[in-house]
Design a protein around this motif. Sequence first.
Motif, PDB file in Angstrom:
ATOM      1  N   UNK A 121       0.838  -1.198   0.000  1.00 41.36           N
ATOM      2  CA  UNK A 121       0.000   0.000   0.000  1.00 41.36           C
ATOM      3  C   UNK A 121       0.874   1.250   0.000  1.00 41.36           C
ATOM      4  N   UNK A 122       0.443   2.254  -0.741  1.00 40.50           N
ATOM      5  CA  UNK A 122       1.158   3.526  -0.798  1.00 40.50           C
ATOM      6  C   UNK A 122       0.211   4.640  -0.370  1.00 40.50           C
ATOM      7  N   UNK A 123       0.738   5.750   0.128  1.00 38.25           N
ATOM      8  CA  UNK A 123      -0.136   6.823   0.603  1.00 38.25           C
ATOM      9  C   UNK A 123      -0.689   7.674  -0.522  1.00 38.25           C
ATOM     10  N   UNK A 124      -1.934   8.073  -0.358  1.00 36.18           N
ATOM     11  CA  UNK A 124      -2.547   9.084  -1.211  1.00 36.18           C
ATOM     12  C   UNK A 124      -1.903  10.426  -0.854  1.00 36.18           C
ATOM     13  N   UNK A 125      -2.174  11.461  -1.639  1.00 37.28           N
ATOM     14  CA  UNK A 125      -1.520  12.759  -1.390  1.00 37.28           C
ATOM     15  C   UNK A 125      -1.853  13.337  -0.020  1.00 37.28           C
ATOM     16  N   UNK A 126      -2.997  12.916   0.566  1.00 35.78           N
ATOM     17  CA  UNK A 126      -3.344  13.422   1.893  1.00 35.78           C
ATOM     18  C   UNK A 126      -2.906  12.481   3.005  1.00 35.78           C
ATOM     19  N   UNK A 127      -2.150  11.440   2.651  1.00 37.54           N
ATOM     20  CA  UNK A 127      -1.613  10.529   3.643  1.00 37.54           C
ATOM     21  C   UNK A 127      -2.418   9.267   3.861  1.00 37.54           C
ATOM     22  N   UNK A 128      -3.668   9.230   3.406  1.00 39.98           N
ATOM     23  CA  UNK A 128      -4.465   8.016   3.558  1.00 39.98           C
ATOM     24  C   UNK A 128      -3.878   6.893   2.711  1.00 39.98           C
ATOM     25  N   UNK A 129      -3.848   5.654   3.221  1.00 45.30           N
ATOM     26  CA  UNK A 129      -3.280   4.559   2.433  1.00 45.30           C
ATOM     27  C   UNK A 129      -4.204   4.132   1.301  1.00 45.30           C
ATOM     28  N   UNK A 130      -3.659   3.991   0.120  1.00 45.80           N
ATOM     29  CA  UNK A 130      -4.402   3.444  -1.006  1.00 45.80           C
ATOM     30  C   UNK A 130      -4.313   1.926  -0.968  1.00 45.80           C
ATOM     31  N   UNK A 131      -5.265   1.271  -1.573  1.00 46.38           N
ATOM     32  CA  UNK A 131      -5.220  -0.185  -1.677  1.00 46.38           C
ATOM     33  C   UNK A 131      -4.097  -0.592  -2.624  1.00 46.38           C
ATOM     34  N   UNK A 162     -11.407   1.099   1.549  1.00 49.66           N
ATOM     35  CA  UNK A 162     -10.810   2.291   2.143  1.00 49.66           C
ATOM     36  C   UNK A 162     -10.089   3.172   1.126  1.00 49.66           C
ATOM     37  N   UNK A 163      -9.952   2.701  -0.114  1.00 53.75           N
ATOM     38  CA  UNK A 163      -9.121   3.390  -1.098  1.00 53.75           C
ATOM     39  C   UNK A 163      -9.737   4.740  -1.496  1.00 53.75           C
ATOM     40  N   UNK A 164      -8.982   5.839  -1.379  1.00 50.55           N
ATOM     41  CA  UNK A 164      -9.541   7.157  -1.687  1.00 50.55           C
ATOM     42  C   UNK A 164      -9.838   7.381  -3.163  1.00 50.55           C
TER      43      UNK A 164
END
Length: 204
Positions: A121-131, A162-164
């Motif tokens: 998993x890698x972070x979205x630009x706002x820090x939320x983890x992407x799937x 949970x993926x943004x």
Amino acid sequence: MAQSISRLKESPSQTAGPYVHIGLTPNFCGIGGVYASDLGAAMVNDKTRGERINLHIRVLDGSGTPLKDALIEIWQADSEGLYNSPAELRGAPDPNFLGWGRCPTDMDTGLCVFETIKPGRVPFRDGRPMAPHVSLWIVARGINIGLQTRLYFSDEETANAEDPILARIEHCIRVPTLIAEREGDTYVFDVHLQGEKETVFFDS
């Protein structure tokens, strides 16, 4: 130190034409002596960390017929969620994982096969983890601008929920067009260019 590439301008787009395979995958076309092997043909070696998987990808037209002259490039993080990129500042990515692959579709079946690993998993630009996901770029004759989409994994239900990026798809009934189904160590993914099952494509 990572360098900005904002000074570079995008090149004009044009259809890939009938010679895209000759230019990008000469060995596939039977043209030797250009590269020892086609660039992007091997993403892993025997020291690569992570779960080994295969991606079986087809590109289908509006009638459901596989395109037999398409070319696909993929980008993804390693098993720890780190990219093989100078811009990766979160840690040291796996030196035995290329993180990028290129594969033409088979001229008989239209199937494109990548041997890779399950990404972290890698972070979205706002820090939320992407799937966990793989980014795809698709070109073929008649496609004026390369198509960009993503491949997510069917056995990552919690992470997918949970993926943004998936959450931003307004018509949630189209989310399954980005999900690859698992069959053993293989994930099967069809990209539909048109029709009822048209895949979700992204601007960038």
